[in-house]
Design a protein around this motif. Sequence first.
Motif, PDB file in Angstrom:
ATOM      1  N   THR A 120       1.104  -0.887  -0.189  1.00 41.60           N
ATOM      2  CA  THR A 120       0.542  -0.359   0.112  1.00 41.60           C
ATOM      3  C   THR A 120       1.135   1.286   0.164  1.00 41.60           C
ATOM      4  OG1 THR A 120      -1.402  -1.100   1.033  1.00 41.60           O
ATOM      5  CG2 THR A 120      -1.616   1.203   1.231  1.00 41.60           C
ATOM      6  N   ALA A 121       1.892   1.209   0.616  1.00 37.47           N
ATOM      7  CA  ALA A 121       2.704   2.420   0.598  1.00 37.47           C
ATOM      8  C   ALA A 121       3.370   2.725  -0.425  1.00 37.47           C
ATOM      9  CB  ALA A 121       3.582   2.367   2.357  1.00 37.47           C
ATOM     10  N   ARG A 122       3.854   1.442  -1.050  1.00 40.68           N
ATOM     11  CA  ARG A 122       4.291   1.629  -2.302  1.00 40.68           C
ATOM     12  C   ARG A 122       4.090   2.316  -3.312  1.00 40.68           C
ATOM     13  NH1 ARG A 122       5.708  -3.720  -5.414  1.00 40.68           N
ATOM     14  NH2 ARG A 122       2.815  -3.818  -5.497  1.00 40.68           N
ATOM     15  N   ASN A 123       2.748   1.816  -3.514  1.00 35.83           N
ATOM     16  CA  ASN A 123       1.611   2.559  -4.143  1.00 35.83           C
ATOM     17  C   ASN A 123       1.303   3.937  -4.253  1.00 35.83           C
ATOM     18  OD1 ASN A 123       1.275  -0.121  -4.927  1.00 35.83           O
ATOM     19  ND2 ASN A 123      -0.302  -0.855  -4.010  1.00 35.83           N
ATOM     20  N   MET A 124       1.199   4.487  -2.863  1.00 31.29           N
ATOM     21  CA  MET A 124       1.446   5.875  -2.120  1.00 31.29           C
ATOM     22  C   MET A 124       1.902   6.549  -2.616  1.00 31.29           C
ATOM     23  SD  MET A 124      -0.572   4.893   0.848  1.00 31.29           S
ATOM     24  CE  MET A 124      -0.314   7.123   1.733  1.00 31.29           C
ATOM     25  N   VAL A 125       3.880   5.841  -2.855  1.00 28.17           N
ATOM     26  CA  VAL A 125       4.749   7.002  -3.566  1.00 28.17           C
ATOM     27  C   VAL A 125       4.965   7.168  -4.419  1.00 28.17           C
ATOM     28  CG1 VAL A 125       7.605   6.203  -2.975  1.00 28.17           C
ATOM     29  CG2 VAL A 125       6.199   5.988  -0.831  1.00 28.17           C
ATOM     30  N   LEU A 126       4.231   5.457  -5.958  1.00 34.71           N
ATOM     31  CA  LEU A 126       4.303   5.488  -6.211  1.00 34.71           C
ATOM     32  C   LEU A 126       3.488   6.672  -7.621  1.00 34.71           C
ATOM     33  CD1 LEU A 126       4.389   2.273  -7.882  1.00 34.71           C
ATOM     34  CD2 LEU A 126       6.589   3.189  -8.100  1.00 34.71           C
ATOM     35  N   GLU A 127       2.605   7.375  -6.566  1.00 29.55           N
ATOM     36  CA  GLU A 127       1.371   8.250  -7.103  1.00 29.55           C
ATOM     37  C   GLU A 127       2.346   9.339  -7.180  1.00 29.55           C
ATOM     38  OE1 GLU A 127      -2.305   7.800  -5.089  1.00 29.55           O
ATOM     39  OE2 GLU A 127      -2.715   5.677  -5.806  1.00 29.55           O
ATOM     40  N   GLU A 128       3.095   9.387  -6.261  1.00 26.20           N
ATOM     41  CA  GLU A 128       3.841  10.646  -5.882  1.00 26.20           C
ATOM     42  C   GLU A 128       5.346  11.258  -6.413  1.00 26.20           C
ATOM     43  OE1 GLU A 128       1.810  10.577  -1.148  1.00 26.20           O
ATOM     44  OE2 GLU A 128       4.243  10.447  -1.614  1.00 26.20           O
ATOM     45  N   HIS A 129       5.475   9.264  -7.196  1.00 27.31           N
ATOM     46  CA  HIS A 129       7.187  10.076  -7.670  1.00 27.31           C
ATOM     47  C   HIS A 129       6.938   8.595  -8.642  1.00 27.31           C
ATOM     48  CE1 HIS A 129       9.074  12.299  -4.534  1.00 27.31           C
ATOM     49  NE2 HIS A 129       8.126  10.838  -3.687  1.00 27.31           N
ATOM     50  N   PRO A 130       6.540   8.861  -9.465  1.00 24.79           N
ATOM     51  CA  PRO A 130       5.817   7.319 -10.447  1.00 24.79           C
ATOM     52  C   PRO A 130       7.338   7.197 -11.157  1.00 24.79           C
ATOM     53  CG  PRO A 130       5.152   9.847 -11.253  1.00 24.79           C
ATOM     54  CD  PRO A 130       5.610  10.282 -10.018  1.00 24.79           C
ATOM     55  N   ASP A 131       8.493   7.538 -11.190  1.00 23.24           N
ATOM     56  CA  ASP A 131       9.352   6.842 -11.091  1.00 23.24           C
ATOM     57  C   ASP A 131      10.394   6.370 -10.576  1.00 23.24           C
ATOM     58  OD1 ASP A 131       9.157   8.394 -14.187  1.00 23.24           O
ATOM     59  OD2 ASP A 131      10.467  10.022 -13.932  1.00 23.24           O
ATOM     60  N   ALA A 132       9.880   6.207  -9.241  1.00 15.72           N
ATOM     61  CA  ALA A 132      10.418   5.553  -8.396  1.00 15.72           C
ATOM     62  C   ALA A 132      10.507   3.873  -8.824  1.00 15.72           C
ATOM     63  CB  ALA A 132       9.720   5.757  -6.999  1.00 15.72           C
ATOM     64  N   ASN A 133      11.526   3.720  -8.324  1.00 16.63           N
ATOM     65  CA  ASN A 133      11.417   2.168  -8.182  1.00 16.63           C
ATOM     66  C   ASN A 133      11.598   1.318  -7.221  1.00 16.63           C
ATOM     67  OD1 ASN A 133      12.718   0.814 -10.979  1.00 16.63           O
ATOM     68  ND2 ASN A 133      13.765   3.092 -10.613  1.00 16.63           N
ATOM     69  N   ILE A 134      10.375   1.026  -6.580  1.00 19.83           N
ATOM     70  CA  ILE A 134      10.819   0.183  -5.543  1.00 19.83           C
ATOM     71  C   ILE A 134       9.700  -1.331  -5.518  1.00 19.83           C
ATOM     72  CG2 ILE A 134       9.232   0.452  -2.445  1.00 19.83           C
ATOM     73  CD1 ILE A 134       8.117   3.340  -3.457  1.00 19.83           C
ATOM     74  N   TYR A 135      10.649  -2.211  -4.637  1.00 21.67           N
ATOM     75  CA  TYR A 135      10.111  -3.590  -5.127  1.00 21.67           C
ATOM     76  C   TYR A 135      10.250  -4.822  -3.949  1.00 21.67           C
ATOM     77  CZ  TYR A 135      12.625  -3.058  -9.485  1.00 21.67           C
ATOM     78  OH  TYR A 135      12.295  -2.775 -10.958  1.00 21.67           O
ATOM     79  N   VAL A 136       8.275  -5.170  -3.466  1.00 19.88           N
ATOM     80  CA  VAL A 136       8.413  -5.705  -2.497  1.00 19.88           C
ATOM     81  C   VAL A 136       8.360  -6.957  -2.159  1.00 19.88           C
ATOM     82  CG1 VAL A 136       6.355  -5.619  -0.393  1.00 19.88           C
ATOM     83  CG2 VAL A 136       7.365  -3.502  -1.713  1.00 19.88           C
TER      84      VAL A 136
END
Length: 290
Positions: free
Chosen positions: A102-118
């Motif tokens: 959920t947090a990853r999806n929130m951060v991707l909305e704010e930073h679309p180019d972020a690379n976050i893997y869970v």
Amino acid sequence: MNIKLITDSACDLSIDFIKENDIDVASLMVNLNGEFIPDDLGQTLNHEDFFKLVKEGAMPSTTQVNVGTFHKMFTKYVEKGNYILYIGLSSALSGTVSSAITARNMVLEEHPDANIYVLDSLSVSVGEGLLVYKAVEMIKNNVPIEEIIDYLESIKRKVIHAITVDDLNHLKRGGRISGAVAAVGGLLGIKPTLKIDDEGRVLSAEKFKGRKKALKSLVQQIKTNGENIEDQIIFICQADCIEDALEVKKMILEEYKYKVRDIIITSIGAVIGTHGGPGTLGVVFIGKER
């Protein structure tokens, strides 16, 4: 590629290893006598004191890492330009991985180019820690993050957990067994063993009369289901039973004629210790199948 490795406190790795390898850790929480204490690998409340309190009658409970904690953590490293790899406690045992997603999806909305893997470890304690250990080795060798994830996904259901507990009442309190089974087992000196299945759930395995037979069965698990043991690092996690852990290490070394890459003993922390109780001991290795 600058990879930031993150895990949670249920990995039960040593704080020294965590610091040496610059890993960030999201702490689950323990409610102990009405006070919420972070399970931060023994820094706030050391493991010995925690298990002393449990032996004296404390009945702790645990809570998952919340979304806000992950959001803050992920945002910090995204803004530094890091790729993020979070390896978390089995989703079958905790909502912590769900919070991370959920947090990853929130951060991707704010930073679309972020690379976050869970990555859901489908493991517990040093089973999760073993995957973190593997990730550290690969990051040091400059392996791309996609290859690291592919490798961890390929082995995570081969991470074998051979576990025994000393007091059935902790399993009863966690809903793993009935009160009647706990009472009878306690009177008969029954020591159950546990395993983790492909979905990351804790299941009952065999039961043994006496602690020594239960410990021997953990070593037998390696012989039965291990692969390329001479090339492996085997993990032993223990909850206030270091002498038993050392005895199991000795048995493994003797069984394999001292031809194992390494054996690492770690302390079980407050979160996992809440559910297993003092005397919990696990052997974790890579095998054929769960």
